[in-house]
Design a protein around this motif. Structure first.
Motif, short mmCIF file in Angstrom:
data_model
loop_
_atom_site.label_atom_id
_atom_site.label_comp_id
_atom_site.label_asym_id
_atom_site.label_seq_id
_atom_site.Cartn_x
_atom_site.Cartn_y
_atom_site.Cartn_z
N LEU A 253 113.00 16.62 -14.42
CA LEU A 253 112.49 15.97 -15.62
C LEU A 253 111.49 14.92 -15.19
O LEU A 253 111.84 13.95 -14.51
N PHE A 254 110.22 15.10 -15.57
CA PHE A 254 109.19 14.11 -15.29
C PHE A 254 109.17 13.07 -16.41
O PHE A 254 109.16 13.42 -17.58
N PHE A 255 109.16 11.82 -16.01
CA PHE A 255 108.99 10.73 -16.96
C PHE A 255 107.49 10.62 -17.24
O PHE A 255 106.69 10.40 -16.33
N ASP A 256 107.10 10.80 -18.49
CA ASP A 256 105.68 10.89 -18.86
C ASP A 256 105.05 12.05 -18.09
O ASP A 256 105.58 13.15 -18.14
N ASN A 257 103.99 11.80 -17.35
CA ASN A 257 103.34 12.90 -16.63
C ASN A 257 103.79 13.02 -15.18
O ASN A 257 103.27 13.85 -14.44
N GLY A 258 104.74 12.17 -14.76
CA GLY A 258 105.29 12.28 -13.42
C GLY A 258 104.40 11.73 -12.33
O GLY A 258 104.66 11.97 -11.14
N THR A 259 103.38 10.97 -12.69
CA THR A 259 102.41 10.51 -11.69
C THR A 259 102.49 9.02 -11.39
O THR A 259 101.70 8.51 -10.59
N GLN A 260 103.42 8.29 -12.01
CA GLN A 260 103.53 6.85 -11.74
C GLN A 260 104.19 6.63 -10.37
O GLN A 260 105.33 7.00 -10.15
N PRO A 261 103.47 6.01 -9.43
CA PRO A 261 104.08 5.77 -8.12
C PRO A 261 105.01 4.56 -8.14
O PRO A 261 104.76 3.58 -8.85
N ASP B 48 106.53 27.73 -9.43
CA ASP B 48 107.07 28.71 -10.36
C ASP B 48 108.59 28.84 -10.25
O ASP B 48 109.24 29.37 -11.16
N ASP B 49 109.15 28.37 -9.13
CA ASP B 49 110.59 28.47 -8.93
C ASP B 49 111.35 27.34 -9.60
O ASP B 49 112.58 27.35 -9.62
N TRP B 50 110.60 26.36 -10.14
CA TRP B 50 111.23 25.17 -10.70
C TRP B 50 110.95 25.05 -12.20
O TRP B 50 109.85 25.35 -12.65
N ALA B 51 111.97 24.63 -12.93
CA ALA B 51 111.81 24.35 -14.36
C ALA B 51 111.41 22.88 -14.49
O ALA B 51 112.17 21.98 -14.14
N VAL B 52 110.20 22.65 -14.97
CA VAL B 52 109.67 21.29 -15.08
C VAL B 52 109.46 20.96 -16.55
O VAL B 52 108.84 21.73 -17.29
N ARG B 53 110.00 19.83 -16.97
CA ARG B 53 109.75 19.37 -18.34
C ARG B 53 109.36 17.90 -18.31
O ARG B 53 109.61 17.20 -17.32
N HIS B 54 108.75 17.45 -19.39
CA HIS B 54 108.26 16.08 -19.49
C HIS B 54 108.89 15.40 -20.71
O HIS B 54 109.04 16.03 -21.75
N GLU B 55 109.23 14.13 -20.55
CA GLU B 55 109.67 13.34 -21.70
C GLU B 55 109.08 11.94 -21.60
O GLU B 55 108.80 11.45 -20.50
N ASP B 56 108.91 11.32 -22.74
CA ASP B 56 108.32 9.99 -22.81
C ASP B 56 109.27 8.96 -22.19
O ASP B 56 110.46 8.89 -22.55
N SER B 57 108.76 8.15 -21.26
CA SER B 57 109.62 7.20 -20.55
C SER B 57 110.20 6.15 -21.50
O SER B 57 111.37 5.77 -21.35
N ALA B 58 109.43 5.69 -22.45
CA ALA B 58 109.93 4.68 -23.39
C ALA B 58 111.08 5.24 -24.23
O ALA B 58 112.07 4.54 -24.49
N GLU B 59 110.96 6.50 -24.63
CA GLU B 59 112.02 7.12 -25.42
C GLU B 59 113.28 7.32 -24.57
O GLU B 59 114.41 7.12 -25.04
#
Length: 318
Positions: free
Chosen positions: A168-176, A240-251
Motif C-alpha cells: 500500500l503506497f501512501f499517496d504516490n509512494g515517493t515521499q522519502p 507485475d508480481d506485486w499488487a500495488v494500491r494507493h491511498e491518501d495519507s491524510a485519510e
C-alpha cells in the motif's frame, strides 16, 4: 580531554540495547553495567557487569547507578510508564552526568510533528523532568523507524505484506524518509560516547555539543517506491508480481486515529507511520536537520542486505 568511562544500560539484551552493548564491547573503551530487574533471567554478554534492582525501591536504583557517567535507557513500549521517571530520579540522586532516554526514533524536536505522530507529550515530559532535576543532561537519538523491522512484519508499518506480495503506497509512494538499521544505532551510540565530554581542539566534536539536544543518524533516505525496488531485486520479482494500491495519507492517518478511539491499537501504529510519510519532509530529517553520520564515521550500508532481513520478519506480529 575527559571521556565518559562507566556506562549503565537498561534493556541491555533488548532489541536496541543488545546492539548498543555489542558495539560498546567491540570498542572496548567503557565499563558497561546492565541494570536488570531482580526477577530477570536475561543472559548478559561476557564483559558486562550486572546489577539487579527493585524498581519500587529508590535506594536500590540509586545504588545501582552510583559511579556511572552515562545511563542509556532502552525500554519496551510495554514497560510501566513510571519506570523511566524512576530511573531518571535515581540517576539524579546518584550524580549521573548524562542520560540517553528512551528517545529512539522520530524527530521530537519537531514538536508539531511529534505531537501529530502521538509521541510528543510523553517524551517531552521525560526530557523536561531531566532538566528540572538539574543534575543530568540528556541526548536524544533521532534515527527514524528501524528499517528491517518496519519493512517486514505488519503492513501497518511501511505498507508491505510479503505473504501476499502486496504493498500500500501512501499517496504516490515517493515521499522519502530517513530510516535506520539496528546495527547503525548501536554504532552511533558507541561512537557518541567515545567523544570527549568537553571541547578540545578547534573543530573537534564533543559530547557537550549534544547537551540537551539531538543526535541525527540514518541508514537510508528512501521512499516506499525505493523500498519496493530493493524488494524486487532481493526477491527476483517484477512489478507485475506485486499488487500495488494507493491511498491518501491524510485519510489513512485519520482512519488510524479513529481505530485508536475504538480501542484498536493497530490504529496507533498506522497513524504514527503514515504521519511520517506526509508529503512535507517531516520524516526526512536528514534534509531538514542534517545528519551526524559523517561526524561519527558511520558506514554506508547496503539496503538490499537489510531488505533480505526484513523479509524474514514477514510473520512478525504488530
Amino acid at each position: 580531554m575527559s571521556h565518559v568511562k562507566n556506562v549503565a544500560i537498561v534493556g541491555a539484551t533488548g532489541t536496541i540495547g543488545s546492539y548498543i552493548v555489542a558495539e560498546l564491547l567491540k570498542a572496548g573503551k567503557h565499563q558497561i553495567t546492565a541494570v536488570t530487574r531482580q526477577d530477570s533471567n536475561a543472559i548478559i554478554p561476557n564483559g558486562v557487569n550486572v546489577v539487579k534492582v527493585d524498581y519500587t525501591n529508590h535506594s536500590s536504583l540509586v545504588a545501582a547507578l552510583r559511579g556511572q557517567d552515562v545511563l542509556v535507557i532502552t525500554m519496551s513500549v510495554k514497560a510501566p510508564k513510571e519506570s523511566q521517571i524512576q530511573l531518571i530520579d535515581a540517576a539524579a540522586d546518584a550524580g549521573v552526568r548524562w542520560i540517553l532516554p528512551n528517545e529512539w526514533g522520530l524527530d521530537k524536536a519537531n514538536e508539531p510533528f511529534a505531537d501529530a505522530a502521538l509521541l510528543g507529550p510523553p517524551s517531552r515530559a521525560v526530557r523536561n523532568h531531566i532538566e528540572e532535576r538539574g543534575v543530568s543532561d540528556w541526548v536524544g537519538v533521532v534515527c527514524g523507524f528501524w528499517y528491517d523491522f518496519s519493512l517486514g512484519g505488519s503492513p501497518a508499518r511501511y505498507g508491505f505484506d510479503f505473504n501476499d506480495r502486496s504493498v500500500l503506497f501512501f499517496d504516490n509512494g515517493t515521499q522519502p524518509i530517513n530510516t535506520t538499521t539496528f546495527p547503525q544505532v548501536g554504532r552511533a551510540v558507541a561512537r557518541l560516547l567515545d567523544l570527549p565530554t568537553t571541547k578540545g581542539k578547534e573543530g573537534m566534536a564533543s559530547l557537550a555539543d549534544f547537551r540537551n539536544n539531538y543526535l541525527y543518524i540514518s541508514s537510508f533516505c528512501v521512499s516506499q517506491k525505493d523500498m519496493l525496488e530493493s524488494v524486487l531485486r532481493v526477491t527476483d520479482t517484477r512489478m507485475d508480481d506485486w499488487a500495488v494500491r494507493h491511498e491518501d495519507s491524510a485519510e489513512l492517518y485519520a482512519q488510524g486515529l479513529r481505530m485508536m478511539k475504538e480501542g484498536n491499537m493497530v490504529g496507533f501504529i498506522q497513524a504514527m507511520y503514515v504521519r511520517t510519510f506526509f508529503p512535507n519532509d517531516d520524516g526526512n530529517f536528514g534534509k531538514t536537520r542534517g545528519l551526524h553520520n559523517e561526524l561519527l564515521g558511520l558506514p554506508v550500508e547496503d539496503i538490499d542486505e537489510f531488505t533480505r532481513l526484513a523479509i524474514t520478519r514477514k510473520d512478525d506480529k504488530y
